[in-house]
Structures are given as structure tokens and as C-alpha cells.
Design an enzyme around this catalytic site. Structure first.
Site, PDB file in Angstrom:
ATOM      1  N   SER A  40       0.861  -1.180   0.000  1.00 24.31           N
ATOM      2  CA  SER A  40       0.000   0.000   0.000  1.00 24.31           C
ATOM      3  C   SER A  40       0.901   1.235   0.000  1.00 24.31           C
ATOM      4  O   SER A  40       0.799   2.107   0.850  1.00 24.31           O
ATOM      5  CB  SER A  40      -0.911  -0.009   1.228  1.00 24.31           C
ATOM      6  OG  SER A  40      -0.145   0.008   2.419  1.00 24.31           O
ATOM      7  N   HIS A 158      -2.999  -6.052   2.550  1.00 32.98           N
ATOM      8  CA  HIS A 158      -2.142  -7.087   3.143  1.00 32.98           C
ATOM      9  C   HIS A 158      -2.894  -8.388   3.368  1.00 32.98           C
ATOM     10  O   HIS A 158      -2.319  -9.385   3.792  1.00 32.98           O
ATOM     11  CB  HIS A 158      -1.548  -6.594   4.470  1.00 32.98           C
ATOM     12  CG  HIS A 158      -0.714  -5.365   4.316  1.00 32.98           C
ATOM     13  ND1 HIS A 158      -0.337  -4.575   5.376  1.00 32.98           N
ATOM     14  CD2 HIS A 158      -0.175  -4.787   3.210  1.00 32.98           C
ATOM     15  CE1 HIS A 158       0.395  -3.563   4.933  1.00 32.98           C
ATOM     16  NE2 HIS A 158       0.500  -3.670   3.625  1.00 32.98           N
ATOM     17  N   GLN A 166      -6.474  -1.363   7.365  1.00 30.19           N
ATOM     18  CA  GLN A 166      -5.348  -2.269   7.095  1.00 30.19           C
ATOM     19  C   GLN A 166      -4.751  -2.962   8.330  1.00 30.19           C
ATOM     20  O   GLN A 166      -4.446  -4.141   8.283  1.00 30.19           O
ATOM     21  CB  GLN A 166      -4.260  -1.472   6.367  1.00 30.19           C
ATOM     22  CG  GLN A 166      -3.018  -2.247   5.988  1.00 30.19           C
ATOM     23  CD  GLN A 166      -2.056  -1.401   5.170  1.00 30.19           C
ATOM     24  OE1 GLN A 166      -2.204  -1.245   3.970  1.00 30.19           O
ATOM     25  NE2 GLN A 166      -1.053  -0.836   5.820  1.00 30.19           N
ATOM     26  N   GLU A 167      -4.537  -2.192   9.424  1.00 30.54           N
ATOM     27  CA  GLU A 167      -3.769  -2.768  10.539  1.00 30.54           C
ATOM     28  C   GLU A 167      -4.430  -2.523  11.889  1.00 30.54           C
ATOM     29  O   GLU A 167      -4.838  -1.402  12.188  1.00 30.54           O
ATOM     30  CB  GLU A 167      -2.346  -2.166  10.558  1.00 30.54           C
ATOM     31  CG  GLU A 167      -1.600  -2.448   9.271  1.00 30.54           C
ATOM     32  CD  GLU A 167      -0.255  -1.759   9.194  1.00 30.54           C
ATOM     33  OE1 GLU A 167       0.312  -1.381  10.239  1.00 30.54           O
ATOM     34  OE2 GLU A 167       0.236  -1.592   8.057  1.00 30.54           O
ATOM     35  N   GLU A 210       1.796  -9.321   7.038  1.00 31.11           N
ATOM     36  CA  GLU A 210       2.634  -8.890   8.162  1.00 31.11           C
ATOM     37  C   GLU A 210       2.556  -9.847   9.343  1.00 31.11           C
ATOM     38  O   GLU A 210       2.894  -9.494  10.474  1.00 31.11           O
ATOM     39  CB  GLU A 210       2.272  -7.460   8.568  1.00 31.11           C
ATOM     40  CG  GLU A 210       2.555  -6.467   7.432  1.00 31.11           C
ATOM     41  CD  GLU A 210       2.403  -5.013   7.829  1.00 31.11           C
ATOM     42  OE1 GLU A 210       1.842  -4.729   8.909  1.00 31.11           O
ATOM     43  OE2 GLU A 210       2.851  -4.151   7.037  1.00 31.11           O
ATOM     44  N   ASP A 245      -3.704   1.410  11.795  1.00 35.13           N
ATOM     45  CA  ASP A 245      -3.251   2.054  10.554  1.00 35.13           C
ATOM     46  C   ASP A 245      -4.346   1.809   9.522  1.00 35.13           C
ATOM     47  O   ASP A 245      -4.526   0.695   9.047  1.00 35.13           O
ATOM     48  CB  ASP A 245      -1.916   1.471  10.079  1.00 35.13           C
ATOM     49  CG  ASP A 245      -1.468   2.079   8.744  1.00 35.13           C
ATOM     50  OD1 ASP A 245      -2.135   3.009   8.257  1.00 35.13           O
ATOM     51  OD2 ASP A 245      -0.447   1.608   8.186  1.00 35.13           O
ATOM     52  N   GLU A 286      -2.797   5.897  12.403  1.00 32.39           N
ATOM     53  CA  GLU A 286      -1.928   6.195  11.252  1.00 32.39           C
ATOM     54  C   GLU A 286      -2.742   6.269   9.971  1.00 32.39           C
ATOM     55  O   GLU A 286      -3.669   5.467   9.773  1.00 32.39           O
ATOM     56  CB  GLU A 286      -0.874   5.073  11.164  1.00 32.39           C
ATOM     57  CG  GLU A 286       0.083   5.174   9.985  1.00 32.39           C
ATOM     58  CD  GLU A 286       1.028   3.969   9.949  1.00 32.39           C
ATOM     59  OE1 GLU A 286       1.314   3.386  11.016  1.00 32.39           O
ATOM     60  OE2 GLU A 286       1.456   3.608   8.840  1.00 32.39           O
ATOM     61  N   ASP A 313       1.987   8.499   7.324  1.00 32.28           N
ATOM     62  CA  ASP A 313       2.834   7.542   6.592  1.00 32.28           C
ATOM     63  C   ASP A 313       2.804   7.893   5.105  1.00 32.28           C
ATOM     64  O   ASP A 313       3.679   8.624   4.625  1.00 32.28           O
ATOM     65  CB  ASP A 313       2.326   6.110   6.874  1.00 32.28           C
ATOM     66  CG  ASP A 313       2.969   5.052   5.995  1.00 32.28           C
ATOM     67  OD1 ASP A 313       4.023   5.328   5.398  1.00 32.28           O
ATOM     68  OD2 ASP A 313       2.422   3.928   5.894  1.00 32.28           O
ATOM     69  N   LYS A 338      10.184   5.227   7.138  1.00 30.54           N
ATOM     70  CA  LYS A 338      10.531   4.049   6.343  1.00 30.54           C
ATOM     71  C   LYS A 338      11.673   4.446   5.413  1.00 30.54           C
ATOM     72  O   LYS A 338      11.491   5.300   4.534  1.00 30.54           O
ATOM     73  CB  LYS A 338       9.333   3.620   5.489  1.00 30.54           C
ATOM     74  CG  LYS A 338       8.143   3.054   6.273  1.00 30.54           C
ATOM     75  CD  LYS A 338       6.935   2.943   5.359  1.00 30.54           C
ATOM     76  CE  LYS A 338       5.815   2.106   5.933  1.00 30.54           C
ATOM     77  NZ  LYS A 338       4.561   2.255   5.143  1.00 30.54           N
ATOM     78  N   HIS A 366       8.769  -1.152   9.413  1.00 35.76           N
ATOM     79  CA  HIS A 366       9.011  -2.135   8.348  1.00 35.76           C
ATOM     80  C   HIS A 366       8.122  -1.802   7.150  1.00 35.76           C
ATOM     81  O   HIS A 366       7.351  -0.843   7.184  1.00 35.76           O
ATOM     82  CB  HIS A 366       8.668  -3.542   8.871  1.00 35.76           C
ATOM     83  CG  HIS A 366       7.197  -3.715   9.153  1.00 35.76           C
ATOM     84  ND1 HIS A 366       6.575  -4.929   9.183  1.00 35.76           N
ATOM     85  CD2 HIS A 366       6.220  -2.808   9.404  1.00 35.76           C
ATOM     86  CE1 HIS A 366       5.292  -4.771   9.435  1.00 35.76           C
ATOM     87  NE2 HIS A 366       5.053  -3.503   9.575  1.00 35.76           N
ATOM     88  N   ARG A 367       8.213  -2.628   6.082  1.00 33.26           N
ATOM     89  CA  ARG A 367       7.235  -2.622   5.000  1.00 33.26           C
ATOM     90  C   ARG A 367       6.495  -3.958   5.023  1.00 33.26           C
ATOM     91  O   ARG A 367       6.944  -4.917   5.638  1.00 33.26           O
ATOM     92  CB  ARG A 367       7.908  -2.460   3.614  1.00 33.26           C
ATOM     93  CG  ARG A 367       8.719  -1.209   3.404  1.00 33.26           C
ATOM     94  CD  ARG A 367       7.990   0.070   3.686  1.00 33.26           C
ATOM     95  NE  ARG A 367       6.760   0.299   2.955  1.00 33.26           N
ATOM     96  CZ  ARG A 367       6.588   1.242   2.033  1.00 33.26           C
ATOM     97  NH1 ARG A 367       7.584   2.039   1.714  1.00 33.26           N
ATOM     98  NH2 ARG A 367       5.409   1.419   1.453  1.00 33.26           N
ATOM     99  N   SER A 368       5.378  -4.013   4.302  1.00 34.89           N
ATOM    100  CA  SER A 368       4.651  -5.289   4.278  1.00 34.89           C
ATOM    101  C   SER A 368       5.458  -6.375   3.564  1.00 34.89           C
ATOM    102  O   SER A 368       5.369  -7.553   3.914  1.00 34.89           O
ATOM    103  CB  SER A 368       3.280  -5.114   3.629  1.00 34.89           C
ATOM    104  OG  SER A 368       3.398  -4.487   2.375  1.00 34.89           O
ATOM    105  N   LYS A 389       7.201  -0.313  14.528  1.00 30.55           N
ATOM    106  CA  LYS A 389       6.083  -1.059  13.961  1.00 30.55           C
ATOM    107  C   LYS A 389       6.694  -2.102  13.039  1.00 30.55           C
ATOM    108  O   LYS A 389       7.167  -1.769  11.954  1.00 30.55           O
ATOM    109  CB  LYS A 389       5.200  -0.083  13.179  1.00 30.55           C
ATOM    110  CG  LYS A 389       3.875  -0.648  12.767  1.00 30.55           C
ATOM    111  CD  LYS A 389       3.027   0.384  12.050  1.00 30.55           C
ATOM    112  CE  LYS A 389       3.254   0.349  10.555  1.00 30.55           C
ATOM    113  NZ  LYS A 389       2.069   0.751   9.765  1.00 30.55           N
TER     114      LYS A 389
HETATM  115  P1  PGA Z   1       3.145  -1.093   3.074  1.00 28.15           P
HETATM  116  O1  PGA Z   1       2.254  -0.982   4.380  1.00 28.15           O
HETATM  117  O2  PGA Z   1       4.513  -1.511   3.466  1.00 28.15           O
HETATM  118  O3  PGA Z   1       2.412  -2.128   2.263  1.00 28.15           O
HETATM  119  O4  PGA Z   1       3.130   0.258   2.423  1.00 28.15           O
HETATM  120  C1  PGA Z   1       2.749  -0.596   5.625  1.00 28.15           C
HETATM  121  C2  PGA Z   1       2.062   0.621   6.116  1.00 28.15           C
HETATM  122  O5  PGA Z   1       1.135   1.155   5.467  1.00 28.15           O
HETATM  123  O6  PGA Z   1       2.431   1.131   7.183  1.00 28.15           O
HETATM  124 ZN    ZN Z   2       0.918   2.852   7.028  1.00 22.36          ZN
END
Ligand code: PGA
Ligand code: ZN
Length: 427
Positions: A40, A158, A166-167, A210, A245, A286, A313, A338, A366-368, A389
């Protein structure tokens, strides 16, 4: 202290997609760094250079690898790996574009990171200490372990979903130490697994990118109810909090936010978060709003920013210019960091410095799509972010980082501090 060789490899990430790994050689040995990759991803991120053509479904990184092995190698062989700013400056100049369009951020970043790993070895100090010095701390100032935000229910991209939050993360603010925090998280994760298995059978405990579970539960409230139940069952009602998130750019279209079957205007979504963060013990939100909905961000901050951490983000993409915009617009009070969004260590450190100077907290992320690389664990301690995270406390691509922090904590001994509920007040 000379870079003698640099070689890039086309390797695989945690999703089975190609990614760039770099081996950098000095008189002290070989040093590695691997690039992660988002699903994403924000549209303002530096360029992740992918090949076209049939190989790996168009996701090959052969050109980025070649850029390291030819253009970058030619430029940096013979340079001093301990001079990070000089090295990154040479890489940026060689690329010559704003978004690393020429070389690819996935070519520049692993070289930048591997140099830092080599520089720590040259000085015979741990990586986190070297990163702390590059950030600007004198020795010893960086003994703060981060509070982990652990993504136990994966949704959105994800987990193969559209129009979805998403999270769903747990945050062990009541632990006395980082190692105790990790134990609380792992125990809660397993309580959640048991409950999901009871309710939904084997389908309920399948996992997302993740390492969190990806059950077919439609609403964010039902998901959070299960997460709260799990950490209460584990005995951590008072110690644990929640974080979200939304990754809302993924469900923003034509000026409207779409979550499941429901649609929200920007203002309606702010009201939704206002109610959600009053009904649940959510300490951090987030990407509540989309990456270019600046007015929505400002409204969200004005409404709930005094009681909830508001993290940018996709909005900020670790980019100092966009962080400056967020300061001017009062759009956030926290910045997700990131490395591969901006594409070099020096620029990442600038983004962290600017965030802290502006009174914003930072979360090292991190990233996904991840790898065995654990650089970001050292980065979090080095810059004293106080928060990370890294996904669920499961799957080795995630636990490589959580485990590295356990080892750092042990090495620091009684000097190691865990900020707990004060995770936002370190600067
Ligand atoms: P991504 O997701 O690594 O797929 O961009 C992580 C996030 O949105 O924090
Ligand atoms: Zn994010």
C-alpha cells in the site's frame, strides 16, 4: 576504511517478489543490506525500480541490480564507508533526480545501509550506536528501547481485501521492559489465535502479509473487540492499548472514503474516528486520512490530536519537504519512518531530526514486503524513536527485527530503558 567492492543480488522478499540485496566489502569483511517493499505504498515515495517484461510478472529488479554493479560501484569504490553523508551525497548526485528515478531507490538504499553496517564494524561498535552518532547523539545517549506496535489483525491490501482498514495493532505500554513487552504481545497473539480458531475454524487463523491473522470479520469494531478480548484473556487489560493504521489512501476514491459497504465524506470519517477512539483504548492512528487530503488531516488533528497520536505515513513518505508541509498545516503529531520511502540513510536521519525538532514523535517501520534484514531495529534505538512497527510477533521477516531488539536490550543491561506509556515524550 575503504569500500573495496560492492555487489548487488536479485533476491526474494517475504511475499516472493524480487528485491535488491547488497554486499559491500571493506578491509573488515563483507556487510549486507536488503531492501523492503510496500504493497500500500504512497504515491509520493521515491521510485522503486522494477523491470518490465515477463520475468517475475514484471517485478524483476535486474536493472536496479545492474545500476549498483556498474554505475554505483564505479562511483563509490575507494570511498570511506564511515563518511555516510559524503557517500549518500555522491549517490544522490549520481542519480540527479528528486525521486531517485534514474538509479532507483531500491538500488541506492541498500548501498547506503550496507555502508553504515560496515562503518559500525570499522569502529567496533554496535550498529545502533553508530546510527546514534550519525543522528547526532554522543555515546551513551541512545539506550532507549522502543515500544512495539504489533499488527495482530491484517486487513486491506495485506489480506487481499478492498475498502478495508489495514492494521489492528496492540501496544504494550504497561510493560516494565522491552522483553516483557514482547512476551505480553506474543501471549496475546496466541490468545487471539485460539479465539479465532474457536469461532471461525481453520480459516480464522490464516495470516496476512505482516504475520497477523486475516479473518473474515467485516467491521473494525468487531475486530477490535476480539483483540481486546485476547489481551484481556492473556491478563493484560491494564498493560495493553490499541493502534490502527487505516492506510486510507487505499479506500479513498473521488473525494469519498469507502470502508466496507459504507461511504464517508472527509468530515464524516473524522467523526467516525472521534467515536472509535472514545469507544476503544486507541493511542495511535496512522493514515486516518488519504495522502493528499490535507484539509482532512488538519481537521482530524484539531478534533482528536490532543488525545491520540496522529501518524503520517503515505502522507509524508519520510520526506523532509512533506514533513515541513505537515508542520505548516498542523496535519500530524507523529511521523512514520521508512528508509525506502526516501531512499538513503542520510535523508532518513534528516527526516527524523526534523520530526523531533518539530515536536513530532517518530515510529520506525518495516514494509509489508520484508526480508531478514534487521537494520531498522538498530535505527530505532540509535535515533531514540521510542516506537517501532514491525508487524505481528510471528514469521521470521518480522521477528528478525523484534529479536535484534531483545539482543540489544540484553547488551545494554541495566542501562536499557523502556519508555512504556511515555513513548511519545522522548524528545
Ligand atoms: P506497506 O504498508 O509496506 O504495504 O506500504 C505498511 C504501512 O502502510 O504502514
Ligand atoms: Zn501505514
Amino acid at each position: 576504511m575503504t569500500i573495496k567492492d560492492v555487489k548487488a543480488y536479485e533476491l526474494l522478499d517475504s511475499r516472493g517478489n524480487p528485491t535488491v540485496g547488497v554486499r559491500l566489502t571493506t578491509e573488515n569483511g563483507d556487510f549486507w543490506a536488503l531492501t523492503p517493499s510496500g504493497a500500500s505504498a504512497g504515491s509520493h515515495e521515491a521510485l522503486e525500480l522494477r523491470d518490465t517484461g515477463p520475468r517475475y510478472g514484471g517485478k524483476g529488479v535486474g536493472t536496479a541490480v545492474k545500476n549498483v554493479n556498474t554505475l554505483i560501484a564505479k562511483r563509490i569504490l575507494g570511498m570511506d564507508e564511515t563518511q555516510q553523508a559524503e557517500l549518500d551525497g555522491a549517490l544522490l548526485e549520481l542519480d540527479g533526480t528528486k525521486s531517485k528515478d534514474a538509479l532507483g531507490a531500491n538500488a541506492v538504499l541498500p548501498v547506503s545501509m550496507a555502508a553504515a553496517v560496515a562503518a559500525a564494524a570499522a569502529q567496533r561498535i554496535p550498529l545502533y550506536q553508530h546510527l546514534g552518532r550519525l543522528y547526532g547523539f554522543s555515546n551513551g545517549a541512545n539506550a532507549v528501547l522502543p515500544v512495539p506496535m504489533c499488527n495482530v489483525i491484517n486487513g486491506g491490501k495485506h489480506a487481499g481485501q478492498d475498502n478495508d482498514i489495514q492494521e489492528h495493532m496492540i501496544v504494550p505500554v504497561g510493560a516494565k521492559s522491552y522483553s516483557e513487552a514482547i512476551r505480553m504481545v506474543a501471549e496475546s497473539y496466541h490468545e487471539l489465535q485460539a479465539e479465532l480458531k474457536r469461532r471461525f475454524g481453520p480459516q480464522g487463523i490464516l495470516i496476512g502479509d505482516e504475520g497477523g491473522f486475516a479473518p473474515q470479520i467485516p467491521t473494525v469494531q468487531e475486530r477490535l473487540d476480539l483483540v481486546v478480548k485476547a489481551y484481556e484473556e492473556a491478563g493484560y487489560r491494564d498493560e495493553m492499548r490499541l493502534a490502527i493504521d487505516s492506510a486510507s489512501s487505499e479506500f479513498f476514491a473521488d473525494g469519498t472514503y469507502h470502508i466496507g459497504a459504507k461511504s464517508y465524506s472527509s468530515g464524516e470519517l473524522v467523526d467516525f474516528y472521534d467515536e472509535l477512539t472514545k469507544a476503544y483504548p486507541i493511542v495511535s492512528l496512522e493514515d486516518g486520512m488519504a495522502e493528499d487530503d490535507w484539509d482532512g488531516w488538519t481537521e482530524l488533528m484539531a478534533k482528536i490530536g490532543s488525545r491520540v497520536q496522529i501518524v503520517g505515513d503515505d502522507l509524508l513518505v519520510t520526506n523532509p519537504e512533506r514533513i515541513e508541509m505537515a508542520v505548516a498545516k498542523k496535519a500530524v503529531n507523529s511521523v512514520l519512518i521508512k528508509l525506502n520511502q526516501i531512499g538513503s540513510l542520510t535523508e532518513t536521519l534528516q527526516a527524523v531530526r526534523l520530526s523531533h525538532k518539530s515536536g513530532f514523535s517518530t515510529v520506525i517501520s518495516h514494509r509489508s514486503g520484508e526480508t531478514e534484514d534487521r537494520f531498522i531495529a538498530d535505527l530505532a534505538v540509535g535515533v531514540r524513536a521510542g516506537q517501532v512497527k514491525f508487524g505481528a510477533p510471528a514469521r521470521t521477516d518480522r521477528n528478525a527485527k523484534y529479536n535484534r531488539l531483545l539482543v540489544i536490550e540484553d547488551g545494554l543491561g541495566s542501562a536499557a530503558k523502556y519508555p512504556g506509556a511515555g513513548f511519545r515524550d522522548l524528545r
